[in-house]
Write a protein that holds these residues in place. Structure first.
Motif, PDB file in Angstrom:
ATOM      1  N   ALA A 297       0.833  -1.205   0.000  1.00  0.00           N
ATOM      2  CA  ALA A 297       0.000   0.000   0.000  1.00  0.00           C
ATOM      3  C   ALA A 297       0.861   1.246   0.000  1.00  0.00           C
ATOM      4  CB  ALA A 297      -0.921  -0.012   1.215  1.00  0.00           C
ATOM      5  N   ARG A 298       1.875   1.259   0.851  1.00  0.00           N
ATOM      6  CA  ARG A 298       2.723   2.441   0.928  1.00  0.00           C
ATOM      7  C   ARG A 298       3.565   2.613  -0.319  1.00  0.00           C
ATOM      8  NH1 ARG A 298       4.913   3.319   6.979  1.00  0.00           N
ATOM      9  NH2 ARG A 298       5.836   5.123   5.971  1.00  0.00           N
ATOM     10  N   THR A 299       3.964   1.484  -0.898  1.00  0.00           N
ATOM     11  CA  THR A 299       4.716   1.596  -2.139  1.00  0.00           C
ATOM     12  C   THR A 299       3.838   2.224  -3.203  1.00  0.00           C
ATOM     13  OG1 THR A 299       5.828  -0.434  -1.522  1.00  0.00           O
ATOM     14  CG2 THR A 299       6.124   0.323  -3.771  1.00  0.00           C
ATOM     15  N   GLY A 300       2.606   1.772  -3.272  1.00  0.00           N
ATOM     16  CA  GLY A 300       1.686   2.327  -4.255  1.00  0.00           C
ATOM     17  C   GLY A 300       1.383   3.783  -3.994  1.00  0.00           C
ATOM     18  N   ALA A 301       1.575   4.227  -2.762  1.00  0.00           N
ATOM     19  CA  ALA A 301       1.319   5.625  -2.446  1.00  0.00           C
ATOM     20  C   ALA A 301       2.529   6.491  -2.748  1.00  0.00           C
ATOM     21  CB  ALA A 301       0.937   5.751  -0.976  1.00  0.00           C
ATOM     22  N   GLY A 302       3.597   5.872  -3.229  1.00  0.00           N
ATOM     23  CA  GLY A 302       4.737   6.666  -3.668  1.00  0.00           C
ATOM     24  C   GLY A 302       5.738   7.001  -2.588  1.00  0.00           C
ATOM     25  N   SER A 303       5.757   6.199  -1.497  1.00  0.00           N
ATOM     26  CA  SER A 303       6.706   6.556  -0.433  1.00  0.00           C
ATOM     27  C   SER A 303       8.079   5.951  -0.607  1.00  0.00           C
ATOM     28  CB  SER A 303       6.215   6.088   0.931  1.00  0.00           C
ATOM     29  OG  SER A 303       4.854   6.022   0.978  1.00  0.00           O
ATOM     30  N   VAL A 304       8.324   5.191  -1.676  1.00  0.00           N
ATOM     31  CA  VAL A 304       9.635   4.563  -1.805  1.00  0.00           C
ATOM     32  C   VAL A 304      10.290   4.939  -3.115  1.00  0.00           C
ATOM     33  CG1 VAL A 304       9.174   2.554  -0.388  1.00  0.00           C
ATOM     34  CG2 VAL A 304       8.605   2.516  -2.793  1.00  0.00           C
ATOM     35  N   ASP A 305      11.605   4.807  -3.092  1.00  0.00           N
ATOM     36  CA  ASP A 305      12.352   5.021  -4.326  1.00  0.00           C
ATOM     37  C   ASP A 305      12.754   3.705  -4.971  1.00  0.00           C
ATOM     38  OD1 ASP A 305      13.903   7.641  -2.513  1.00  0.00           O
ATOM     39  OD2 ASP A 305      12.411   7.863  -4.100  1.00  0.00           O
ATOM     40  N   LEU A 306      12.936   2.684  -4.132  1.00  0.00           N
ATOM     41  CA  LEU A 306      13.374   1.385  -4.647  1.00  0.00           C
ATOM     42  C   LEU A 306      12.788   0.323  -3.736  1.00  0.00           C
ATOM     43  CD1 LEU A 306      15.330  -0.008  -6.684  1.00  0.00           C
ATOM     44  CD2 LEU A 306      17.015   0.008  -4.867  1.00  0.00           C
ATOM     45  N   GLN A 307      12.085  -0.608  -4.307  1.00  0.00           N
ATOM     46  CA  GLN A 307      11.473  -1.628  -3.456  1.00  0.00           C
ATOM     47  C   GLN A 307      11.357  -2.927  -4.198  1.00  0.00           C
ATOM     48  OE1 GLN A 307      10.669  -0.877  -0.268  1.00  0.00           O
ATOM     49  NE2 GLN A 307      10.074  -2.967   0.165  1.00  0.00           N
ATOM     50  N   MET A 308      11.755  -4.018  -3.553  1.00  0.00           N
ATOM     51  CA  MET A 308      11.555  -5.333  -4.143  1.00  0.00           C
ATOM     52  C   MET A 308      10.996  -6.298  -3.111  1.00  0.00           C
ATOM     53  SD  MET A 308      14.144  -7.704  -6.335  1.00  0.00           S
ATOM     54  CE  MET A 308      15.427  -7.851  -5.116  1.00  0.00           C
ATOM     55  N   GLU A 323       1.107   4.120 -10.925  1.00  0.00           N
ATOM     56  CA  GLU A 323       2.430   4.458 -11.470  1.00  0.00           C
ATOM     57  C   GLU A 323       2.559   5.931 -11.831  1.00  0.00           C
ATOM     58  OE1 GLU A 323       3.347   2.388 -14.998  1.00  0.00           O
ATOM     59  OE2 GLU A 323       5.028   1.313 -14.135  1.00  0.00           O
ATOM     60  N   ALA A 324       1.675   6.369 -12.733  1.00  0.00           N
ATOM     61  CA  ALA A 324       1.848   7.728 -13.241  1.00  0.00           C
ATOM     62  C   ALA A 324       1.631   8.760 -12.146  1.00  0.00           C
ATOM     63  CB  ALA A 324       0.865   7.953 -14.389  1.00  0.00           C
ATOM     64  N   ARG A 325       0.638   8.480 -11.303  1.00  0.00           N
ATOM     65  CA  ARG A 325       0.295   9.448 -10.265  1.00  0.00           C
ATOM     66  C   ARG A 325       1.432   9.653  -9.277  1.00  0.00           C
ATOM     67  NH1 ARG A 325      -3.571   7.908  -5.871  1.00  0.00           N
ATOM     68  NH2 ARG A 325      -3.621   6.004  -7.082  1.00  0.00           N
ATOM     69  N   ASN A 326       2.160   8.576  -8.989  1.00  0.00           N
ATOM     70  CA  ASN A 326       3.170   8.675  -7.948  1.00  0.00           C
ATOM     71  C   ASN A 326       4.588   8.604  -8.472  1.00  0.00           C
ATOM     72  OD1 ASN A 326       1.520   8.963  -5.605  1.00  0.00           O
ATOM     73  ND2 ASN A 326       0.823   6.881  -5.991  1.00  0.00           N
ATOM     74  N   ARG A 327       4.764   8.761  -9.750  1.00  0.00           N
ATOM     75  CA  ARG A 327       6.080   8.940 -10.355  1.00  0.00           C
ATOM     76  C   ARG A 327       7.040   7.808 -10.065  1.00  0.00           C
ATOM     77  NH1 ARG A 327       8.731  13.093  -8.242  1.00  0.00           N
ATOM     78  NH2 ARG A 327       7.450  13.025  -6.383  1.00  0.00           N
ATOM     79  N   TYR A 328       6.620   6.616 -10.371  1.00  0.00           N
ATOM     80  CA  TYR A 328       7.568   5.513 -10.306  1.00  0.00           C
ATOM     81  C   TYR A 328       7.222   4.535 -11.422  1.00  0.00           C
ATOM     82  CZ  TYR A 328       3.780   2.980  -7.947  1.00  0.00           C
ATOM     83  OH  TYR A 328       2.579   2.404  -7.637  1.00  0.00           O
ATOM     84  N   HIS A 329       8.080   3.571 -11.627  1.00  0.00           N
ATOM     85  CA  HIS A 329       7.812   2.512 -12.600  1.00  0.00           C
ATOM     86  C   HIS A 329       7.841   1.166 -11.898  1.00  0.00           C
ATOM     87  CE1 HIS A 329       8.526   5.360 -15.855  1.00  0.00           C
ATOM     88  NE2 HIS A 329       7.922   4.480 -16.600  1.00  0.00           N
TER      89      HIS A 329
END
Lengths: 636, 407, 332
Positions: A297-308, A323-329
């Motif tokens: 949930a937090r990853t989807g909210a854009g709180s991380v830079d790198l997560q696996m 993705e687009a909303r929180n600027r990650y891929h």
């Protein structure tokens, strides 16, 4: 305030020529004289990191890397991701010297390790052969600190090596018989540490400060005795002692317990990029600890830079949406295990009737043929996995298509035929086949009870085995109870993930393929026999298993890569034919979330613990943030 | 002289009067009837009031309870739910374990009555699956040109009724070669409505069993403490205090963690019931104890004791009926706590686990962000939980209000 | 009154002692011990474990000693502030727990205040306007509060709060304040994040309290003295305020005894779902991994909190209610 800034800028301008290559985060300290300049911090011959990957570029300094973990303990992941080892694997799975400048390997028996001159610990003290000597004499061979002897990876036929210090930067380990696992152990994700920060630990060691003083220090800090205290402080892998000097790219500054770790750059890190700039590029790593269920949930909210870690395949849709909303891929990497979910018939089960069946290859083949892998793939992995037996992955040079296909098709007729040929033709009113002693064939599969993936796969397998006349009952358990039941022979079959090293090269150890340890779920007692050198467990009786043991010993004695490859292929072929473990689907996908402007993270990669250390072999120290403000000075 | 006799009506003068007429003549305002004396006549009531005064305690309770509309409605709802657990297989369109590989994470289907303006009867539109490969999501589009009517009282998935009789009767079935997912499906393509109905069995009965257990415990222990007093009472009071000092959920968690995982699902079920009951009897015991302490001093108790009745008879025959109704009301109000407790424990993963299906287990599977964001119908099991708890609360309230009809 | 206080405090001691024995038994009952779970977990994640290290730790932690001795070590340690050693974190329990106990108490305390603030006016309104639409409506809302499982509520609210209000998911404060000293900004951040946990935890407690308050107040309002007061011509509000309200206040204080355990246990599970830095998630993890000292200490702490809370409420009740003082005992 303004005056301070002006003074700082003036200082920096004056010192600019000297600071040309300094990471901006350290510039102030160097200018103020608190840190020696770069040339004095790096070893004389630093390791030049130049990654051969399309899209890889030299980067810029700056930025904070945010990650999420689920427990305090996960701080050790930074030792895994940092992947600073004496020797390490690169992306092509070749062993390259990292901390070491050079390794001379004489027939796998004598290893001469050359350190880099001028290499320093994170507190500025020299890293020399003394740190190896300290480990060898004062830790590994010290009765109080190592009451149970040397680490297993240093033992060959119960004998340890001969250790010599040749000079301040050269040490040598010699065995009488080959120890082909030595370098691999040094390169592991959880490696064998044969060195210690001696200058730091000596102040807690009875030999150097006296028994009374060492004990006094220890008890004042709440430990039982000096040995316990030394042990507690000396956790290079646990990474929970901020005062312990390290060689990793980032230093942990936060003591446990905490919900937020801050790691800062190691000013004495020994690697540089091809332009001579000291790595890592990223200044700080911030790790937040939160409940594992909240991490997607937090990853989807854009709180991380790198997560696996802690992201699962079924989180992909949710992550992709944001993705687009929180600027990650979100990328999809491949999980490098032999099979996502594998069944392990226990050939050392107590029950004699079942034991006979489990040891019969025809029975195992029938069970394997009775699994509808296509359905499992569709239902659980969205059709994106690969149906396969439990074997190595196609990207390994040891892969052969026949290994994957062996008895891995869904063929009820053939399976039923095999079972009939075994004499299991009697059935009861429910349609279940009967064992020779009249009991219905009910297989109880022990699980560690934690993964819904396993539960789902078992549900699907249950339905298809029913058509063979075999009932399946999952028995969820707790991990240690689960293991105990398997080891003691009470569990007739268990479920776990498949081969843990599914991308081996011939130089890597095939110990997983032979009964070498008690931990193997398909033959715990035969494994124990080997592990304890005959003083426990049971000697393997089937000729094919004995052949495996023999092949393993051949591998250990092998001198050329060709010999090793031959052994590997032979062992894999036996496994394919004998179906010791039943694989289902492999090459499942692992979501990896990467911030839009974080560079040098591969779009496609392999998630492998050993070899690979997850992100380790992809050089986290070369990841960098492509942001305009990063180019300016940033405070540590 | 005559005037004196007129004004004063001495009794003697009346007594002297020989006949009724003479008496009447003496005192015209005083009527005396010649009918023989009928003891019932003095207390003659209109029939309605008579019923009321002669009614037994339980009848009074029932009348008072009936006045509480909400409680009656709740009672009906509960009755419906519990009786549904007897015939779950009839009501569910599918079997508990039936999977549909092609309909994983399907959203709930709507039942329509009118197609193109015509009345067709209850029907659903079939769904076709397509895979969205960018988001890796399954997309289901209904085919609005093809109404498929539902079948009723039909033959569907086979099952064993109560584990004994093989049958395949269902009240409602999906259309032939079609699907009927009124509440959607989960990650293995199992129909949620059927799962919720099956989960009702476990969740509802755990409450009942648990309450039965804790009721007995509370009654016995509280009864002993209240009746005997002295050190028995003191020990029981200490015990109650200790147990009440524990935070409920953490203690349940700890006890659940103890249950050996190698136990069969049935044993674990009973284990969890036992654990829930173990902490619950204190409230009841306290109530029993205090009531007994009060009633013990009543005269009728003393009388019974003097007449030689044994303590057990005194308690059961004379004391208990006095407050049984209160006890039942309290017990009913504890059931929701137990149902919530089991749901919470299973939700945390330390109560029941698959393959047992209870509402808590279903909610445990819904406990991730995927569900909240993408497949919210998987959270529907929370609705029956809420309804049951509300119903029990209203029902218990009504019982409690009705419990003392003499107030 | 002093002998009463002394008696109550003294009675706490055997209670706590008995609780500690029960807690210790519970912790020891599961098969296996911490080290085995530790090994099993590491191996499950594909990490290998050094066997010798394990043996060393087993001996060091005294896991091979007989149970009574382990208990005495633990209980004895607790008496002088040493809650034992956490295996998982490799440090004394007190250091591991750190802020968590404080935050638990803060969250519980704020929830109780919230519960009071809401339950009081609603309960009074319900009692005075019995059988009105308002009464029914509020009662229904109250019941709803009890009926909705707090963990589901927590999950949904957390997600909704993130999508609509942008609150960071999980935790009691914005990440940059973690571990930092208390500043106004930090307090603000905590308050910002607390409203979800407080609402979720308080929901069912509030409902219960409303119902009990209403019942109690109704009892009072039907008593003779109220009828007399009304007959005397006192305005209704004054009637309410003079006596029944004080009875209601009494009730509030005495109700802590049943409210406190409820709130604390509700807080635990909500904290697990919302990942709050309170005792809840740590307790759950400790139980799952059988970190004996840690789990046991948590349970003891929670039980202690409840016992002390009840004691305080009893004492407050004694101070408030002269009947109890004069009769020398507690009638609850």
């Amino acid at each position: 305030m303004i005056r301070r800034l002006v003074a700082l800028v003036a200082l920096l301008c004056l010192a600019a020529p000297l600071l040309a290559d300094e990471p901006p985060a350290l510039a102030e300290e160097v200018a103020a004289g608190r840190l020696p300049p770069l040339s004095q911090r790096l070893p004389r011959t630093p390791r030049v990191v130049d990654v051969e990957r399309p899209g890889w570029t030299v980067g810029r300094y700056g930025g904070d890397l945010h990650m999420l973990m689920a427990k305090d303990r996960d701080i050790r992941m930074m030792v895994v991701y940092g992947y600073t080892r004496l020797v390490g694997y690169d992306e092509q799975l070749r062993l390259r010297p990292d901390i070491l400048e050079r390794v001379d390997d004489d027939a796998n028996r004598v290893f001469t390790l050359h350190l880099r001159r001028g290499h320093k610990w994170s507190d500025g003290q020299p890293f020399t052969a003394e740190d190896f000597r300290y480990f060898w004499e004062d830790v590994a061979n010290n009765k109080d600190l190592s009451p149970f002897g040397l680490p297993r990876a240093l033992l060959v036929d119960r004998h340890g090596p001969r250790f010599e210090v040749l000079d301040a930067t050269t040490v040598r380990y010699s065995w009488d018989s080959p120890n082909p696992q030595f370098l691999a152990a040094l390169a592991g994700a959880n490696p064998l540490f044969i060195y210690r920060p001696a200058h730091y630990l000596k102040q807690f060691h009875a030999r150097y400060v006296g028994l009374a003083k060492a004990n006094a220090i220890a008890t004042a800090a709440g430990s039982r005795n000096w040995a316990g205290y030394h042990q507690k402080l000396d956790e290079q892998f646990r990474f929970d002692n901020p005062a312990l000097p390290t060689l990793e790219p980032w230093i942990n500054t936060t003591p446990l317990p905490t919900t937020r770790f801050v790691l800062v750059r190691n000013p004495y890190f020994h690697r540089v990029d091809r332009e001579g700039r000291q790595l890592p590029y990223i200044d700080r790593v911030i790790i937040n600890v939160t409940d594992d269920k909240l991490i997607p949930a937090r990853t989807g909210a854009g709180s991380v830079d790198l997560q696996m870690r802690y992201l699962r395949f079924d989180n992909y849709t949710f992550l992709k949406q944001a993705e687009a909303r929180n600027r990650y891929h979100v990328y999809l990497w491949e999980k490098a295990i032999g099979s996502q979910v594998a069944l392990y018939p226990n050939q050392n089960v107590d029950d004699p009737v079942w034991r006979k069946l489990m040891r019969d290859a025809r029975f195992r083949r029938a069970l394997s043929l009775g699994i509808d892998r296509h359905e499992i793939n569709e239902v659980v992995y969205f059709g994106l996995g690969e149906e396969s037996a439990n074997t190595v992955l196609p990207r390994s040079e040891l892969f052969r298509p026949q290994f994957r296909k062996a008895y891995a098709s869904f063929d009820l007729t053939a399976a039923n035929g095999l079972l009939d040929a075994l004499g299991l033709t009697q059935r009861n009113d429910d349609g279940l086949r009967l064992l020779p002693d009249g009991r219905p064939m009910e297989i109880i599969v022990d699980t560690a009870g934690e993964s819904t993936e396993e539960t789902d796969v078992l549900e699907l397998v249950r339905d298809s085995w029913r058509k063979l006349g075999i009932a399946l009952f999952p028995r969820p358990s707790q991990r240690e109870v689960f293991r105990k039941r398997v080891f003691s022979g009470k569990a007739m079959m268990s479920v776990w993930s498949g081969l843990s090293n599914a991308i081996p090269t011939p130089e890597m150890s095939p110990s997983e393929l032979a009964p070498t340890t008690q931990e193997q779920l398909e033959w715990p007692m035969w494994g124990q026999y080997y592990e304890l050198l005959g003083n426990g467990g049971e000697k393997p009786t089937p000729p094919d298993v004995q052949k495996l043991v023999q092949l393993y010993d051949e591998w250990r004695q092998a001198r050329t890569d060709d010999e090793r490859e031959r052994v590997w292929l032979a062992m894999l072929a036996i496994h394919a034919d004998q179906v010791y473990t039943i694989g289902t689907v492999t090459r499942a996908l692992q979501p990896v979330v990467v911030r839009d402007d974080l560079r040098n993270v591969p779009k496609e990669g392999v998630m492998s613990w050993d070899p690979g250390a997850y992100f380790g072999m992809y050089h986290v120290d070369t990841f960098w943030f492509d942001r305009p403000e990063v180019a300016k000075v940033s405070k540590p | 002289m005559n005037i004196q006799r007129d004004l004063l009506i001495p009794a003697e003068a009346k007594a002297e009067a020989a006949t009724l007429e003479e008496t009447q003549a003496l005192d015209p305002g005083h009527f005396v009837s010649t009918e023989p004396f009928d003891p019932g006549s003095a207390a003659q009531l209109p029939p309605g009031q008579e019923r009321f005064y002669l009614a037994s305690q339980w009848t009074l309770m029932w009348w008072k309870f009936k006045r509480h509309r909400l409680a009656v409605a709740s009672a009906i709802v509960l009755l419906a739910m519990y009786s549904s657990t007897l015939v779950t297989e009839f009501l569910a369109p599918y079997n508990l374990h039936t999977r549909h590989t092609d309909f994983i994470y399907a959203a709930p289907q709507r039942v329509h009555l009118f197609h193109d303006g015509r009345f067709v009867g209850p029907f659903v539109y079939p769904q076709t699956k397509s895979l969205d490969m960018t988001t890796l999501r399954r997309v289901y589009t209904p085919d609005r040109s093809d109404p498929r009517p539902l079948r009723f009282f039909c033959s569907g998935d086979a099952y064993r009724f109560w584990g004994l009789v093989p049958m395949s009767f269902h009240v409602v079935c999906p259309p032939r070669n079609g699907t009927l997912f009124l509440l959607g499906t989960d990650r293995l393509g199992r129909d949620m409505l059927s799962r919720i109905l099956s989960g009702a069995r476990i969740s509802l009965t755990i409450g009942l069993l648990g309450i039965a257990l804790s009721f007995t415990l509370g009654l016995v222990i509280g009864g002993l403490a209240g009746y005997y007093g002295g050190w028995v009472d003191m020990t029981v009071q200490r015990m109650i205090e200790i147990i009440r000092s524990f935070p409920e959920l953490p203690l349940w968690m700890a006890l659940s963690a103890i249950l050996p995982v190698t136990w069969s699902p049935v044993l674990i079920y009973f284990g969890i019931t036992g654990i829930l009951a173990l902490l619950d009897w204190t409230g009841l015991a306290r109530a029993v104890r205090s009531k007994l302490l009060a009633l013990r001093e009543e005269d009728y108790t003393t009388a019974a004791r003097l007449m030689g009745a044994k303590p057990s008879r005194i308690i059961s025959r004379h004391l208990l009926p006095g407050f049984m109704s209160h006890l039942i009301a309290s017990a009913t109000l504890s059931i929701p706590g137990m149902i919530l407790g089991e749901t919470a424990l299973s939700f945390l993963g330390i109560g029941l686990r698959p393959p047992i299906t209870s509402w808590g287990v279903l909610l445990n599977e819904a406990q991730n962000v995927n569900v909240v964001a993408l497949y919210p119908w998987l959270m529907l099991p929370v609705l029956p939980v809420i309804i049951v708890i509300l119903a029990f609360n209203f029902f218990g309230d009504g019982l409690r209000d009705a419990a003392d009809p003499y107030r | 009154m002093l002998p009463y206080i002394a008696k109550r405090v003294l009675m706490m001691i055997p209670t706590l002692f008995a609780i500690s024995i029960i807690v210790f038994t519970i912790i020891q009952l599961p098969p296996g011990n911490y080290l085995e779970s530790y090994i099993a977990e590491l191996e499950a994640q594909g990490e290998s474990v050094d066997r010798q290290k394990v043996e060393f730790l087993r001996e060091y932690y005294g896991l091979d000693k007989p149970l009574p001795e382990q208990y005495l070590r633990w209980a004895g340690g607790m008496l002088h502030g040493d809650f034992g050693y956490s295996f998982e974190f490799n440090m004394p329990v007190t250091k591991v727990v750190g802020d968590r106990m404080l935050l638990t108490m803060i969250v519980s305390f704020v929830t109780i205040l919230f519960t009071w603030a809401i339950a009081f006016p609603i309960g009074i309104y319900s009692a005075t306007h019995q059988y009105s639409w308002g009464d029914y409506g509020l009662t229904f809302l109250g019941f709803l509060g009890i009926a909705i499982p707090n963990f589901m509520l927590a999950l949904v609210m957390m997600y909704v709060a993130n999508v609509f209000f942008g609150t960071t998911i999980g935790g009691l404060m914005d990440p940059e304040f973690i571990g930092k000293p208390w500043t106004w900004d930090k307090v603000k951040s905590v308050l910002e994040h607390s409203w979800i946990p407080v609402i979720v935890i308080g929901a069912s407690g509030t409902a219960g309290m409303i119902r009990r308050l209403r019942a109690n107040l109704l009892d009072e309002l039907s008593k003779q003295y109220v009828v007399t007061a009304r007959a005397k011509g006192l305005p209704p509000r004054k009637v309410l305020r003079k006596y029944p309200l004080r009875m209601a206040l009494n009730f509030f204080i005495s109700d802590i005894g049943s409210l406190l355990p409820h709130i604390i246990s509700g807080a635990e599970i909500t904290a697990v779902v919302l990942s709050l830095p309170t005792t809840g998630p740590m307790l759950l993890n400790a139980l799952k991994s059988q970190d004996m000292y840690l789990a046991g200490s948590f349970l003891m702490f929670l039980a202690f909190l409840i016992v002390v809370g009840v004691l305080i409420s009893d004492l407050a009740l004694v101070a408030l209610d002269p009947r109890i003082r004069l009769s020398g005992g507690v009638a609850r």
